[in-house]
Write a protein that holds these residues in place. Structure first.
Motif, PDB file in Angstrom:
ATOM      1  N   LEU A   1      88.524  55.868 111.289  1.00  0.00           N
ATOM      2  CA  LEU A   1      87.561  55.413 112.289  1.00  0.00           C
ATOM      3  C   LEU A   1      86.982  54.050 111.921  1.00  0.00           C
ATOM      4  CD1 LEU A   1      85.780  58.839 112.870  1.00  0.00           C
ATOM      5  CD2 LEU A   1      87.216  57.636 114.523  1.00  0.00           C
ATOM      6  N   VAL A   2      86.696  53.839 110.628  1.00  0.00           N
ATOM      7  CA  VAL A   2      86.186  52.540 110.180  1.00  0.00           C
ATOM      8  C   VAL A   2      87.230  51.449 110.426  1.00  0.00           C
ATOM      9  CG1 VAL A   2      85.498  51.198 108.158  1.00  0.00           C
ATOM     10  CG2 VAL A   2      84.589  53.505 108.503  1.00  0.00           C
ATOM     11  N   LEU A   3      88.487  51.747 110.090  1.00  0.00           N
ATOM     12  CA  LEU A   3      89.550  50.765 110.343  1.00  0.00           C
ATOM     13  C   LEU A   3      89.710  50.496 111.829  1.00  0.00           C
ATOM     14  CD1 LEU A   3      92.277  51.897 107.765  1.00  0.00           C
ATOM     15  CD2 LEU A   3      90.843  49.861 107.667  1.00  0.00           C
ATOM     16  N   ALA A   4      89.532  51.533 112.653  1.00  0.00           N
ATOM     17  CA  ALA A   4      89.630  51.343 114.104  1.00  0.00           C
ATOM     18  C   ALA A   4      88.572  50.362 114.590  1.00  0.00           C
ATOM     19  CB  ALA A   4      89.496  52.684 114.817  1.00  0.00           C
ATOM     20  N   LEU A   5      87.364  50.464 114.035  1.00  0.00           N
ATOM     21  CA  LEU A   5      86.308  49.503 114.399  1.00  0.00           C
ATOM     22  C   LEU A   5      86.688  48.087 113.967  1.00  0.00           C
ATOM     23  CD1 LEU A   5      83.101  51.565 113.476  1.00  0.00           C
ATOM     24  CD2 LEU A   5      83.908  50.981 115.774  1.00  0.00           C
ATOM     25  N   MET A   6      87.302  47.967 112.782  1.00  0.00           N
ATOM     26  CA  MET A   6      87.731  46.651 112.312  1.00  0.00           C
ATOM     27  C   MET A   6      88.825  46.090 113.214  1.00  0.00           C
ATOM     28  SD  MET A   6      89.327  45.541 108.610  1.00  0.00           S
ATOM     29  CE  MET A   6      90.940  46.241 108.987  1.00  0.00           C
TER      30      MET A   6
ATOM     31  N   ASP B   1      94.105  47.518 124.014  1.00  0.00           N
ATOM     32  CA  ASP B   1      94.538  48.917 124.017  1.00  0.00           C
ATOM     33  C   ASP B   1      95.707  49.192 123.079  1.00  0.00           C
ATOM     34  OD1 ASP B   1      92.577  49.664 125.749  1.00  0.00           O
ATOM     35  OD2 ASP B   1      93.828  49.633 127.551  1.00  0.00           O
ATOM     36  N   THR B   2      96.216  48.173 122.404  1.00  0.00           N
ATOM     37  CA  THR B   2      97.270  48.404 121.398  1.00  0.00           C
ATOM     38  C   THR B   2      96.679  48.733 120.032  1.00  0.00           C
ATOM     39  OG1 THR B   2      97.397  46.050 120.806  1.00  0.00           O
ATOM     40  CG2 THR B   2      98.846  46.823 122.586  1.00  0.00           C
ATOM     41  N   ILE B   3      95.397  48.984 119.980  1.00  0.00           N
ATOM     42  CA  ILE B   3      94.720  49.248 118.717  1.00  0.00           C
ATOM     43  C   ILE B   3      95.340  50.427 117.979  1.00  0.00           C
ATOM     44  CG2 ILE B   3      92.972  50.741 119.806  1.00  0.00           C
ATOM     45  CD1 ILE B   3      90.944  49.595 117.806  1.00  0.00           C
TER      46      ILE B   3
END
Length: 494
Positions: A174-179, A187-189
């Protein structure tokens, strides 16, 4: 000097000597500690791989324009694959040892991650998730067996540490997703989250290939004492040698029939243990993968569609999982794994009932507290205990196979949870879905209270057991399962 070296050499006459030495260790240190944490690192990777799509599921759904049925298939596919590979991994470990299948699992995990990262369409993503499911199925069946075989008996409950590692991986995702979101990747996250899995997988693959050593308990149980002595020397930094053939103690009731050995876990003293471990494993899988895995979506429903707010909400929920996961060894030591599971299921039932009856009408602070408590009670109780119960309840040559079978049952629960949540949510709404799924922890809690086996409340080591015609539950007897006096227990009582 030579006489001193001879005196310091430890002679291994059989598996009892291996177990006695490991149990005499004050902790899990040195090379044994490295192996223990590397096994946990593999479980960290499994959690990271399984949660990599969770944080980016909303953007992925928009990016690929997925229907609810496609989302259900995509999220549950790896678990369906794991159903087959759990027992396959257990069979491989019982036949060929622990190390080679663990390395193979990391190869599968990295392969699956790379296929998903570069997948041009939905079908290729499914292929990648196949490899992820295979890695998950193989790794969990074996890694928990490794942890059990390197853990002194007085530290049995420490196996539950894997649950804290699981939520640490989820929170890191989740932290990496925020980064990644701050990089404006749109939307390619989700591709970036999966790419991080390939990086972690490669690192753990290299470390395990360099530092893992075959389990001495497994080697001794297979009557390979020379190899067990070499492994013990490498792991503990002491000189071990195999005793001459005339001094060796033969392994009693050694299972030699391959896959047919798995039938033993459904007989005699093992049947109640199998039912208990399977109940906890299935129940916790359904409630976690039916609710916990979808926390980013649930958070979005509670706090709005903004990706940052929804992700931070999910992160807050899962931080409670870290606390519960790392507290679970203490909880298990105080209550026992069985009672910790029973009370945890009961508390989760109350939380799901609350969400189902009052979601949407609760104040914001309570809307944060209830899902957080759901994760806390889950991770502190049944979330960790299903795999720990199966790893601690069976002797060495059955352990990985039993983990495989019980893990496959847990994967069925995970697949069902992942499959039904998006379908039920679309058809019945979020509140009714909570109420439907609350039935699972309610039933599981009743079964856990009814069956009285607990490996942390017995003084007989599973590797010293043979099949017995009856089940003793929590009772402590001075006789082992074959009817002979156990002098160690008798002495401790006198």
């Amino acid at each position: 000097m030579q006489a001193s070296a001879i005196q310091s050499t430890i002679k291994l006459r059989g598996i009892d000597d291996v177990i006695a030495f490991i149990d005499s260790c004050p902790g899990i240190r040195g090379r044994a500690g490295v192996i223990w944490w590397l096994a946990l690192g593999g479980l960290f990777l499994d959690a990271f791989s399984n949660s990599a799509l969770s944080a980016g599921l909303g953007p992925m759904t928009r990016n690929l324009q997925l229907e609810p049925s496609q989302v259900a298939l995509l999220t549950s596919f790896a678990s369906w694959v794991a159903i087959a590979f759990n027992p396959i991994g257990g069979w491989m470990a019982d036949r060929w040892g622990r190390v080679k299948p663990l390395i193979l699992a990391k190869v599968f995990a990295v392969t699956g991650a790379l296929l998903v990262v570069y997948a041009p369409d939905f079908d290729m993503i499914l292929v990648g998730r196949f490899f992820v499911g295979a890695a998950y199925g193989i790794d969990f069946a074996i890694a928990m067996a490794v942890l059990a075989e390197f853990t002194p008996v007085k530290l049995k409950s420490r196996l539950n540490t894997w649950q804290g590692m699981w939520y640490t991986a989820v929170c890191l995702n989740l932290v990496l997703a925020l980064m990644f979101y701050s990089w404006n990747v749109g939307d390619t996250i989700w591709r970036y989250s999966v790419a991080a899995t390939a990086v972690f997988g490669t690192l753990i693959l290299v470390l395990q290939a360099l530092f893992l050593v075959e389990s001495p308990t497994w080697l001794a149980r297979k009557e390979r004492l020379e190899a067990a002595a070499r492994a013990m020397t490498c792991i503990y930094g002491r000189a071990f040698v195999a005793a001459p053939q005339s001094e060796r103690v033969p392994v009693t009731n050694l299972a030699r029939r391959g896959i047919a050995n798995l039938l033993l876990i459904f007989r005699g003293i093992y049947l109640p243990r199998t039912i208990l471990a399977a109940t906890v494993q299935i129940g916790q899988s359904i409630q976690y993968f039916g609710i916990g895995w979808y926390l980013p979506l649930i958070s979005a429903a509670l706090f709005g569609k903004d990706f940052v707010y929804a992700t931070i909400g999910a992160l807050v929920f899962n931080v409670c999982g870290i606390f519960g996961g790392f507290l679970s060894p203490l909880i298990g030591r105080k209550l026992g794994l069985r009672r910790a599971s029973a009370f945890g299921f009961a508390a989760v039932f109350v939380m799901l009932l609350t969400l189902g009856l009052f979601n949407g009408r609760m104040p914001t602070w309570l809307a944060v507290v209830v899902p957080s408590l759901f994760i806390l009670f889950h991770s502190g109780g049944p979330g960790a205990n299903g795999k720990s119960l199966s790893s601690l309840s069976f002797r060495s040559e059955l352990r990985a196979g039993a983990n495989g079978v019980i893990g496959a049952l847990g994967s069925i629960g995970a697949a069902l949870g992942l499959l039904v949540f998006p379908i039920f949510r679309a058809k019945y709404g979020l509140e009714t879905t909570f109420l439907i799924l609350s039935v699972v922890p309610f039933i599981a809690s009743i079964i856990c209270f009814a069956i009285r086996w607990d490996p942390t409340r017995t003084e007989i080591h599973p590797d010293n057991e043979a099949n017995a015609p009856q089940f003793r539950g929590d009772a402590r007897d001075t006789r082992d399962v074959e009817g002979f006096i156990n002098p160690a227990i008798e002495k401790s009582r006198s």
